[in-house]
Design an enzyme around this catalytic site. Structure first.
Site, PDB file in Angstrom:
ATOM      1  N   GLN A 231      -1.888  21.381  44.802  1.00 53.74           N
ATOM      2  CA  GLN A 231      -0.632  21.817  45.393  1.00 53.74           C
ATOM      3  C   GLN A 231      -0.133  20.793  46.419  1.00 53.74           C
ATOM      4  O   GLN A 231       0.963  20.944  46.947  1.00 53.74           O
ATOM      5  CB  GLN A 231      -0.835  23.169  46.088  1.00 53.74           C
ATOM      6  CG  GLN A 231      -1.190  24.297  45.131  1.00 53.74           C
ATOM      7  CD  GLN A 231      -1.562  25.570  45.870  1.00 53.74           C
ATOM      8  OE1 GLN A 231      -2.641  25.687  46.448  1.00 53.74           O
ATOM      9  NE2 GLN A 231      -0.662  26.536  45.864  1.00 53.74           N
ATOM     10  N   ASN A 232      -0.938  19.780  46.686  1.00 53.37           N
ATOM     11  CA  ASN A 232      -0.602  18.775  47.693  1.00 53.37           C
ATOM     12  C   ASN A 232       0.324  17.707  47.117  1.00 53.37           C
ATOM     13  O   ASN A 232       0.295  17.423  45.918  1.00 53.37           O
ATOM     14  CB  ASN A 232      -1.870  18.136  48.252  1.00 53.37           C
ATOM     15  CG  ASN A 232      -2.775  19.160  48.911  1.00 53.37           C
ATOM     16  OD1 ASN A 232      -2.326  20.223  49.319  1.00 53.37           O
ATOM     17  ND2 ASN A 232      -4.053  18.845  49.018  1.00 53.37           N
ATOM     18  N   VAL A 233       1.092  17.091  47.995  1.00 57.62           N
ATOM     19  CA  VAL A 233       2.048  16.060  47.578  1.00 57.62           C
ATOM     20  C   VAL A 233       1.673  14.699  48.158  1.00 57.62           C
ATOM     21  O   VAL A 233       2.488  13.785  48.196  1.00 57.62           O
ATOM     22  CB  VAL A 233       3.488  16.451  47.991  1.00 57.62           C
ATOM     23  CG1 VAL A 233       3.925  17.709  47.270  1.00 57.62           C
ATOM     24  CG2 VAL A 233       3.608  16.632  49.507  1.00 57.62           C
TER      25      VAL A 233
ATOM     26  N   HIS B  37       3.186  20.522  42.760  1.00 55.20           N
ATOM     27  CA  HIS B  37       4.406  20.492  43.570  1.00 55.20           C
ATOM     28  C   HIS B  37       5.021  19.097  43.665  1.00 55.20           C
ATOM     29  O   HIS B  37       5.846  18.850  44.540  1.00 55.20           O
ATOM     30  CB  HIS B  37       4.109  21.031  44.970  1.00 55.20           C
ATOM     31  CG  HIS B  37       3.720  22.473  44.969  1.00 55.20           C
ATOM     32  ND1 HIS B  37       2.976  23.051  45.981  1.00 55.20           N
ATOM     33  CD2 HIS B  37       3.969  23.466  44.080  1.00 55.20           C
ATOM     34  CE1 HIS B  37       2.782  24.327  45.699  1.00 55.20           C
ATOM     35  NE2 HIS B  37       3.371  24.601  44.559  1.00 55.20           N
TER      36      HIS B  37
ATOM     37  N   CYS C 134      17.099  11.762  41.774  1.00 57.37           N
ATOM     38  CA  CYS C 134      18.523  12.005  42.005  1.00 57.37           C
ATOM     39  C   CYS C 134      18.888  13.349  41.398  1.00 57.37           C
ATOM     40  O   CYS C 134      18.603  13.607  40.220  1.00 57.37           O
ATOM     41  CB  CYS C 134      19.380  10.903  41.378  1.00 57.37           C
ATOM     42  SG  CYS C 134      21.165  11.231  41.497  1.00 57.37           S
TER      43      CYS C 134
ATOM     44  N   CYS D 182      21.870  12.462  38.411  1.00 58.32           N
ATOM     45  CA  CYS D 182      21.567  11.790  37.144  1.00 58.32           C
ATOM     46  C   CYS D 182      20.099  11.878  36.741  1.00 58.32           C
ATOM     47  O   CYS D 182      19.734  11.491  35.631  1.00 58.32           O
ATOM     48  CB  CYS D 182      22.007  10.329  37.196  1.00 58.32           C
ATOM     49  SG  CYS D 182      20.992   9.280  38.283  1.00 58.32           S
TER      50      CYS D 182
ATOM     51  N   CYS E 296      23.890   6.241  40.529  1.00 58.79           N
ATOM     52  CA  CYS E 296      25.135   6.983  40.320  1.00 58.79           C
ATOM     53  C   CYS E 296      25.822   7.422  41.607  1.00 58.79           C
ATOM     54  O   CYS E 296      26.906   8.004  41.555  1.00 58.79           O
ATOM     55  CB  CYS E 296      24.885   8.206  39.437  1.00 58.79           C
ATOM     56  SG  CYS E 296      24.039   9.566  40.297  1.00 58.79           S
TER      57      CYS E 296
ATOM     58  N   SER F 224      -4.614  28.830  50.890  1.00 57.06           N
ATOM     59  CA  SER F 224      -4.518  30.244  51.260  1.00 57.06           C
ATOM     60  C   SER F 224      -4.010  31.078  50.093  1.00 57.06           C
ATOM     61  O   SER F 224      -4.077  32.306  50.130  1.00 57.06           O
ATOM     62  CB  SER F 224      -3.566  30.418  52.442  1.00 57.06           C
ATOM     63  OG  SER F 224      -2.238  30.099  52.056  1.00 57.06           O
TER      64      SER F 224
ATOM     65  N   LEU G 118     -14.189  21.829  54.305  1.00 55.84           N
ATOM     66  CA  LEU G 118     -14.250  21.304  52.946  1.00 55.84           C
ATOM     67  C   LEU G 118     -15.145  20.077  52.831  1.00 55.84           C
ATOM     68  O   LEU G 118     -15.969  19.982  51.909  1.00 55.84           O
ATOM     69  CB  LEU G 118     -12.847  20.962  52.454  1.00 55.84           C
ATOM     70  CG  LEU G 118     -12.042  22.036  51.723  1.00 55.84           C
ATOM     71  CD1 LEU G 118     -12.724  22.455  50.448  1.00 55.84           C
ATOM     72  CD2 LEU G 118     -11.804  23.244  52.604  1.00 55.84           C
TER      73      LEU G 118
END
EC number: 2.3.1.286
Length: 297
Positions: A117-119, A135, A143, A146, A197, A236, A278
């Site tokens: 779920q981490n970015v 995610h 964009c 486009c 664009c 969580s 962890l």
């Protein structure tokens, strides 16, 4: 009136207390076929705060929603000013022992896959391959007009050129890479358009209030179907994007194991919740399985 997305969760039932017994986790991994689902708690030891734990960012910060981002140019200016500053710190984060342990488990053939779920890209930086970024990732920009994708580093360069001298001091950095800035600090920050664009640019991440792409969800559901068990690390499970996979595994009779310091929305579906940090927990499990310590991975 727009509905706000679910940001918090309060238990409405008595949940079993957390355990410190790592044996169920070690046993599941020893038999293989474990699907990992990771959340923000896995990255706290890399200096990226989580949303809901002790000291979590939701105590001081409301994340940008998709609805707010697309509604006004001012909201986008505020977001990009804060995100541009946060990206500098966020991009310096390095994998911790927990990320390295997950990569080691995969190399030893114990995992069937990793959903995060981490970015932040820290699983990949630690050596994990074929990670499903539920995610999205802050490394990319999309964009909204486009659909063109571009590297975040390219946007960072353009924003620096458009905002020479922008050097405010943030009060904190959040799990989505957003920095805490006041409206005065944001000032007249200049947002740049899509280079293809001229459309509106957005990080290629799923904001709160935005749906995960259906094909990505179905891919994750297939991973759950193929897995022998599901190991949740540092989430969580407050939002449905991750909780649905826990429920799916439980309905299929697959063991769900959770390592998270605080109670989670998925605890009643789990055979155990280990309430340990962890890095400590996963390093100990690696040791039990005879896998070289994550520090040396």
């Amino acid at each position: 009136m727009r509905m706000r997305p679910t940001l918090s969760w309060t238990p409405t039932e008595d949940l079993p207390p957390g355990s410190t017994d790592l044996e169920p986790v070690a046993e599941a991994l020893s038999t293989g076929g474990v699907l990992v689902l990771s959340g923000a708690g896995l990255s706290t030891e890399s200096g990226i705060p989580d949303y809901r734990g002790e000291g979590g960012s939701l105590n001081r910060h409301t994340p940008m929603t998709y609805q707010d981002f697309t509604a006004t140019a001012q909201a986008r200016r505020r977001y990009w000013a804060r995100s541009h500053l946060g990206w500098r710190t966020f991009g310096r984060a390095r994998p911790n022992a927990g990320h390295r342990a997950v990569a080691a488990f995969a190399r030893h053939g114990l995992l069937s896959g990793v959903i995060t779920q981490n970015v932040d890209g820290l699983h990949q930086a630690a050596g994990s391959e074929d990670v499903v970024e539920l995610h999205g990732s802050l490394d990319r920009v999309v964009c909204l007009s486009c659909g063109a994708l571009s590297p975040r580093r390219e946007l960072a360069r353009r924003l620096e050129e458009a905002n020479a001298g922008f050097e405010p001091v943030a009060a904190g950095i959040n799990p989505d890479g957003d920095a805490d800035l006041t409206d005065e600090q944001v000032g007249d920050f200049r947002v740049v358009p899509c280079a293809v664009c001229g459309g509106v640019l957005k990080p290629d991440v799923v904001f709160f209030g935005e749906a995960v792409p259906p094909r990505r969800v179905e891919h994750c559901r297939e991973l759950v179907r193929e897995a022998a068990s599901l190991l949740v690390l540092g989430s969580s499970l407050t939002v449905m994007s991750g909780l649905r996979f826990v429920r799916q595994a439980a309905r299929a009779g697959k063991p769900v194991l959770i390592v998270n310091l605080d109670p989670t929305r998925g605890d009643r579906h789990a055979v155990t919740r280990v309430a340990l940090p962890l890095g400590t927990a996963l390093t100990a499990v690696a040791g039990r399985l005879g896998i070289p310590g994550p520090a040396g991975v």
